[in-house]
Design a protein around this motif. Structure first.
Motif, PDB file in Angstrom:
ATOM      1  N   ILE A 245      52.336  66.668  13.392  1.00 24.13           N
ATOM      2  CA  ILE A 245      52.694  65.488  12.599  1.00 24.13           C
ATOM      3  C   ILE A 245      52.567  65.826  11.116  1.00 24.13           C
ATOM      4  N   ALA A 246      53.362  65.115  10.312  1.00 26.84           N
ATOM      5  CA  ALA A 246      53.221  65.208   8.858  1.00 26.84           C
ATOM      6  C   ALA A 246      52.662  63.870   8.390  1.00 26.84           C
ATOM      7  N   GLU A 247      51.529  63.915   7.730  1.00 28.63           N
ATOM      8  CA  GLU A 247      50.896  62.692   7.229  1.00 28.63           C
ATOM      9  C   GLU A 247      51.047  62.603   5.733  1.00 28.63           C
ATOM     10  N   LEU A 248      51.468  61.424   5.299  1.00 30.56           N
ATOM     11  CA  LEU A 248      51.623  61.186   3.872  1.00 30.56           C
ATOM     12  C   LEU A 248      50.833  59.918   3.533  1.00 30.56           C
ATOM     13  N   ASN A 249      49.865  60.057   2.652  1.00 33.07           N
ATOM     14  CA  ASN A 249      48.994  58.928   2.305  1.00 33.07           C
ATOM     15  C   ASN A 249      48.452  58.205   3.537  1.00 33.07           C
ATOM     16  N   GLY A 250      48.010  58.982   4.512  1.00 33.45           N
ATOM     17  CA  GLY A 250      47.386  58.403   5.695  1.00 33.45           C
ATOM     18  C   GLY A 250      48.351  57.849   6.724  1.00 33.45           C
ATOM     19  N   GLU A 251      49.664  57.932   6.454  1.00 31.94           N
ATOM     20  CA  GLU A 251      50.646  57.403   7.411  1.00 31.94           C
ATOM     21  C   GLU A 251      51.432  58.566   8.017  1.00 31.94           C
ATOM     22  N   ILE A 252      51.723  58.480   9.318  1.00 29.97           N
ATOM     23  CA  ILE A 252      52.553  59.533   9.921  1.00 29.97           C
ATOM     24  C   ILE A 252      53.996  59.311   9.467  1.00 29.97           C
ATOM     25  N   ALA A 253      54.523  60.324   8.760  1.00 31.79           N
ATOM     26  CA  ALA A 253      55.868  60.202   8.192  1.00 31.79           C
ATOM     27  C   ALA A 253      56.901  60.943   9.027  1.00 31.79           C
ATOM     28  N   GLY A 254      56.443  61.893   9.861  1.00 32.18           N
ATOM     29  CA  GLY A 254      57.395  62.648  10.668  1.00 32.18           C
ATOM     30  C   GLY A 254      56.659  63.539  11.649  1.00 32.18           C
ATOM     31  N   PHE A 255      57.430  64.114  12.568  1.00 25.27           N
ATOM     32  CA  PHE A 255      56.819  65.023  13.542  1.00 25.27           C
ATOM     33  C   PHE A 255      57.832  66.017  14.066  1.00 25.27           C
ATOM     34  N   VAL A 256      57.297  67.070  14.659  1.00 24.41           N
ATOM     35  CA  VAL A 256      58.146  68.084  15.289  1.00 24.41           C
ATOM     36  C   VAL A 256      57.498  68.485  16.612  1.00 24.41           C
ATOM     37  N   ILE A 257      58.337  68.742  17.612  1.00 24.19           N
ATOM     38  CA  ILE A 257      57.827  69.262  18.885  1.00 24.19           C
ATOM     39  C   ILE A 257      58.666  70.490  19.264  1.00 24.19           C
ATOM     40  N   GLY A 258      57.988  71.546  19.611  1.00 22.42           N
ATOM     41  CA  GLY A 258      58.693  72.759  20.024  1.00 22.42           C
ATOM     42  C   GLY A 258      58.018  73.365  21.236  1.00 22.42           C
ATOM     43  N   LYS A 259      58.694  74.354  21.791  1.00 21.74           N
ATOM     44  CA  LYS A 259      58.190  74.948  23.031  1.00 21.74           C
ATOM     45  C   LYS A 259      58.457  76.447  23.018  1.00 21.74           C
ATOM     46  N   ILE A 260      57.577  77.191  23.651  1.00 22.37           N
ATOM     47  CA  ILE A 260      57.797  78.637  23.752  1.00 22.37           C
ATOM     48  C   ILE A 260      58.175  78.982  25.188  1.00 22.37           C
ATOM     49  N   HIS A 261      59.269  79.718  25.314  1.00 19.23           N
ATOM     50  CA  HIS A 261      59.682  80.209  26.638  1.00 19.23           C
ATOM     51  C   HIS A 261      59.312  81.688  26.702  1.00 19.23           C
TER      52      HIS A 261
ATOM     53  N   LEU B  37      57.591  70.743   8.179  1.00 22.56           N
ATOM     54  CA  LEU B  37      57.335  70.736   9.626  1.00 22.56           C
ATOM     55  C   LEU B  37      57.950  71.970  10.288  1.00 22.56           C
ATOM     56  N   LEU B  38      59.150  72.299   9.840  1.00 23.78           N
ATOM     57  CA  LEU B  38      59.840  73.470  10.388  1.00 23.78           C
ATOM     58  C   LEU B  38      59.094  74.760  10.027  1.00 23.78           C
ATOM     59  N   GLN B  39      58.680  74.851   8.768  1.00 23.78           N
ATOM     60  CA  GLN B  39      57.915  76.034   8.316  1.00 23.78           C
ATOM     61  C   GLN B  39      56.666  76.217   9.164  1.00 23.78           C
ATOM     62  N   GLU B  40      55.965  75.106   9.391  1.00 24.20           N
ATOM     63  CA  GLU B  40      54.680  75.177  10.071  1.00 24.20           C
ATOM     64  C   GLU B  40      54.852  75.526  11.552  1.00 24.20           C
ATOM     65  N   ILE B  41      55.850  74.950  12.206  1.00 32.79           N
ATOM     66  CA  ILE B  41      56.021  75.278  13.630  1.00 32.79           C
ATOM     67  C   ILE B  41      56.484  76.731  13.775  1.00 32.79           C
ATOM     68  N   GLU B  42      57.293  77.196  12.845  1.00 27.46           N
ATOM     69  CA  GLU B  42      57.709  78.609  12.898  1.00 27.46           C
ATOM     70  C   GLU B  42      56.493  79.523  12.717  1.00 27.46           C
ATOM     71  N   ARG B  43      55.577  79.144  11.834  1.00 22.88           N
ATOM     72  CA  ARG B  43      54.384  79.964  11.594  1.00 22.88           C
ATOM     73  C   ARG B  43      53.546  80.055  12.881  1.00 22.88           C
TER      74      ARG B  43
END
Ligand SMILES: CC(C)(COP(=O)(O)OP(=O)(O)OC[C@H]1O[C@@H](n2cnc3c(N)ncnc32)[C@H](O)[C@@H]1OP(=O)(O)O)[C@@H](O)C(=O)NCCC(=O)NCCS
Length: 150
Positions: free
Chosen positions: A47-63, A91-97
């Protein structure tokens, strides 16, 4: 503006579903579908939190197969009022990392071919076209994109 990225937990499900509905209306995942994606031990949710509120999210999977591990971004959603603030990119940067730390070298994702925002974000972040997906979204076509993680 300080955006905090954290792992998703089940206590976030109501807010994640709310954002999913804001983003996709008819084609939105249900709360159960989101929960199901997160129960898979190969999946990563952030999740991405901005000022204590969830502003977005990403879900990914590894095969994984015997030779390699491939990343797949299943969904990335940013609440409309928080768009164009760099949250999708973070979010994309972080899930790739995280994928890279787990041995992933190639990441795939899909988007509707008319989803200008998503395609612009992915292209900007180094994804290239890996194929067209006929009627992937019911009567709309999709595009598969691919990036080698370096
Ligand atoms: C796609 C989405 C996740 C982008 O999130 P975001 O936080 O607004 O994206 P960012 O602010 O990180 O944008 C990064 C770059 O992507 C591109 N971009 C993002 N939105 C764009 C838009 N509407 N039009 C054109 N380019 C866009 C721009 O190059 C932008 O950089 P800039 O703002 O400096 O010009 C968001 O629009 C969204 O949630 N859409 C609905 C859900 C969805 O379609 N998800 C993808 C499913 S495949």
């Amino acid at each position: 503006m300080s955006v905090k990225i954290e792992g998703i937990s089940t206590k976030h499900l109501d807010r994640l579903h709310e954002i999913e509905m804001e983003c996709f209306e008819k084609e939105a995942f249900t709360k159960q579908q989101i929960a199901y994606l997160l129960t898979d031990h190969n999946s990563t949710g952030l999740i991405a939190e901005l000022n204590g509120e969830i502003a977005g999210f990403v879900i990914g999977k590894i095969h994984r197969d015997r030779k390699s591990a491939t990343g797949h971004v299943l969904t990335i959603d940013v609440s409309p009022k928080h768009r164009r603030k760099g949250i999708g990119l973070r979010l994309l940067q972080e899930i790739e990392r995280i994928f890279k730390d787990k041995g992933v070298r190639v990441c795939f994702l899909e988007a509707r071919e008319d989803n200008i925002a998503a395609l612009s974000l992915y292209r900007k972040f180094g994804y290239g076209e890996a194929g067209r997906l006929e009627n992937y979204y019911g009567n709309a076509h999709g595009v598969r994109l691919r990036k080698t993680l370096t």
